[in-house]
Write an enzyme that holds these catalytic residues in place. Sequence first.
Site, PDB file in Angstrom:
ATOM      1  N   CYS A 214       0.833  -1.210   0.000  1.00 41.48           N
ATOM      2  CA  CYS A 214       0.000   0.000   0.000  1.00 41.48           C
ATOM      3  C   CYS A 214       0.869   1.262   0.000  1.00 41.48           C
ATOM      4  CB  CYS A 214      -0.993  -0.052   1.150  1.00 41.48           C
ATOM      5  SG  CYS A 214      -2.416   0.999   0.848  1.00 41.48           S
TER       6      CYS A 214
ATOM      7  N   HIS B 162      -3.284  -5.319   1.721  1.00 39.94           N
ATOM      8  CA  HIS B 162      -2.608  -5.539   3.012  1.00 39.94           C
ATOM      9  C   HIS B 162      -2.640  -7.009   3.435  1.00 39.94           C
ATOM     10  CE1 HIS B 162      -2.184  -1.301   4.497  1.00 39.94           C
ATOM     11  NE2 HIS B 162      -3.155  -1.098   3.624  1.00 39.94           N
TER      12      HIS B 162
ATOM     13  N   GLU C 123      -0.844  -8.437   5.501  1.00 41.88           N
ATOM     14  CA  GLU C 123      -0.533  -8.550   6.940  1.00 41.88           C
ATOM     15  C   GLU C 123      -1.793  -8.404   7.800  1.00 41.88           C
ATOM     16  OE1 GLU C 123      -0.196  -5.926   5.169  1.00 41.88           O
ATOM     17  OE2 GLU C 123      -0.536  -4.105   6.357  1.00 41.88           O
TER      18      GLU C 123
HETATM   19  N1  GLN Z   1      -3.618   6.379   0.962  1.00 46.68           N
HETATM   20  C1  GLN Z   1      -2.334   6.146   1.548  1.00 46.68           C
HETATM   21  C2  GLN Z   1      -1.257   6.951   0.828  1.00 46.68           C
HETATM   22  O1  GLN Z   1      -1.504   7.476  -0.228  1.00 46.68           O
HETATM   23  C3  GLN Z   1      -1.986   4.671   1.529  1.00 46.68           C
HETATM   24  C4  GLN Z   1      -2.978   3.911   2.369  1.00 46.68           C
HETATM   25  C5  GLN Z   1      -2.436   2.673   3.025  1.00 46.68           C
HETATM   26  O2  GLN Z   1      -1.232   2.451   3.082  1.00 46.68           O
HETATM   27  N2  GLN Z   1      -3.325   1.888   3.561  1.00 46.68           N
HETATM   28  O3  GLN Z   1      -0.187   7.060   1.299  1.00 46.68           O
END
Ligand code: GLN
Length: 194
Positions: free
Chosen positions: A83, A176, A178
């Site tokens: 992410c 995610h 994890e």
């Molecule tokens: N929206 C976040 C970003 O742009 C990422 C979200 C996440 O890691 N769950 O950094």
Amino acid sequence: MVRPRRRIGVLALQGAFREHIAMLDRLGANGVEVRLPEQLEGLEGLILPGGESTSIGKLAVEYGLVDGIARMAREGRPIWGTCAGMILLAESAGHPDQPLLRLMDISVRRNAFGRQVDSFEADLSIPALGRKAFRGIFIRAPLIEKIGERVEVLARLPEGGIVAVRQGNLLATAFHPELTADTRFHRYFLAIAS
Ligand code: GLN
């Protein structure tokens, strides 16, 4: 002879690093919190967790971690971004002011699913992990919009959007693993690390 537990770092500046460490420990590896450049030494892999990519990126610059992480990538040690971590690995994320590591030949779009769909889950077909679908948990997730020639697609959403890729020793997922009980993605990463 018992093999020593593998030391896998998890960048612990901000975000969901504890969950990764718990998963690594469950799999018999030694998950290590990383905040300082010297803590990268001797690691057999590194995970960049989810969180807020601008904050993590700025802190990584401030703490002097950027060169060390780039060196790990060059040396062929595996690095996995989930992410926000995926955003940090990207070549571009559409925000010129945001510090990025630019280690993977991918362009991403942040918060690609808009405000209405803050979070969602989807069953993903990931052939590299076997036949059983992998439950992807997406939280204000980015999407991979462009990939270079050396980048392999590991997973797409049913609608076609790319959400997991590999480029040699580098791995990125928009979701995610994890936060699930499914250990297959962490096992896949550890297999690259062995
Ligand atoms: N929206 C976040 C970003 O742009 C990422 C979200 C996440 O890691 N769950 O950094």
